[in-house]
Design an enzyme around this catalytic site. Structure first.
Site, PDB file in Angstrom:
ATOM      1  N   MET A  44       0.831  -1.188   0.000  1.00  0.00           N
ATOM      2  CA  MET A  44       0.000   0.000   0.000  1.00  0.00           C
ATOM      3  C   MET A  44       0.875   1.252   0.000  1.00  0.00           C
ATOM      4  O   MET A  44       1.940   1.273   0.608  1.00  0.00           O
ATOM      5  CB  MET A  44      -0.879  -0.032   1.253  1.00  0.00           C
ATOM      6  CG  MET A  44      -1.920   1.040   1.316  1.00  0.00           C
ATOM      7  SD  MET A  44      -2.945   0.852   2.805  1.00  0.00           S
ATOM      8  CE  MET A  44      -3.881  -0.613   2.387  1.00  0.00           C
ATOM      9  N   CYS A  45       0.430   2.275  -0.701  1.00  0.00           N
ATOM     10  CA  CYS A  45       1.141   3.549  -0.653  1.00  0.00           C
ATOM     11  C   CYS A  45       0.150   4.655  -0.325  1.00  0.00           C
ATOM     12  O   CYS A  45      -1.063   4.459  -0.375  1.00  0.00           O
ATOM     13  CB  CYS A  45       1.886   3.828  -1.951  1.00  0.00           C
ATOM     14  SG  CYS A  45       0.868   4.258  -3.352  1.00  0.00           S
ATOM     15  N   MET A  46       0.686   5.793   0.031  1.00  0.00           N
ATOM     16  CA  MET A  46      -0.139   6.933   0.369  1.00  0.00           C
ATOM     17  C   MET A  46       0.000   7.998  -0.710  1.00  0.00           C
ATOM     18  O   MET A  46       1.092   8.237  -1.223  1.00  0.00           O
ATOM     19  CB  MET A  46       0.287   7.514   1.716  1.00  0.00           C
ATOM     20  CG  MET A  46      -0.650   8.606   2.181  1.00  0.00           C
ATOM     21  SD  MET A  46      -0.179   9.304   3.761  1.00  0.00           S
ATOM     22  CE  MET A  46       1.411   9.979   3.377  1.00  0.00           C
TER      23      MET A  46
END
EC number: 5.3.99.2
Length: 191
Positions: free
Chosen positions: A64-66
């Protein structure tokens, strides 16, 4: 007579290609009454689906990335994403230029130099957003991606199901759909 037949054939082919292009684009709808100001802020990339060979090779190691979405002066968006790459946080910013209808944008791929179109297909602004991206990486290499953005790192099961259903309607198979695992790394970079 031969030139006339060639001209006619060319026009028929252009018509067929135009119809195919319109048909492909018609499959992707936009969020009705898209409100860009509500779309701004922090999102987590929770799910992806793509036909890209790069994606197929790397999907098992992605996390997951932001991303932070901010407005630009010309009505577009800056999409700044921070992600883990080779044990280090990496940040990239894409300039999404308005492309007509609200919720439709385009950007130039920094890697390929080609233009990609992005549609905000569905969002409730507070929990999730479904995006669809299409472009070309070169002659005969069409690129398609569906993305699930969520406001939290733990999207609800019904939101994940909504994304899976959407991705499948765009032609992605079950094995091309990935829900990215949570990570604590690189999640504080853009706050």
């Amino acid at each position: 007579m031969g030139a006339l037949c060639t001209l006619w054939l060319g026009l028929v082919l252009l018509g067929v290609l135009g119809a195919l292009q319109t048909s492909a684009q018609a499959q992707v709808s936009l969020q009705p009454n898209f409100q860009q100001d509500k779309f701004l802020g922090r999102w987590f990339t929770s799910g992806l689906a793509s036909n890209s060979s790069w994606f197929r090779e790397k999907k098992n190691v992605l996390s997951m990335c932001m991303s932070v979405v901010a407005p630009t002066a010309d009505g577009g968006l800056n999409l700044t994403s921070t992600f883990l790459r080779k044990d280090q946080c990496e940040t990239r910013t894409l300039l999404l230029r308005p492309a007509g209808t609200p919720g439709c944008y385009s950007y130039t791929s920094p890697h390929w130099g080609s233009t990609h179109d992005v549609w905000v297909v569905a969002t409730n602004y507070e929990e999730y957003a479904l995006l669809y991206t299409a472009g070309s990486k070169g002659l005969g290499q069409d690129f398609h991606m569906a993305t699930l953005y969520s406001r939290t790192q733990t999207p609800k099961a019904e939101i994940k199901e909504k994304f899976s259903t959407f991705a499948k309607t765009q032609g992605f198979t079950e094995d091309a759909i990935v829900f990215l695992p949570q990570t604590d790394k690189c999640m504080e970079e853009n706050k």
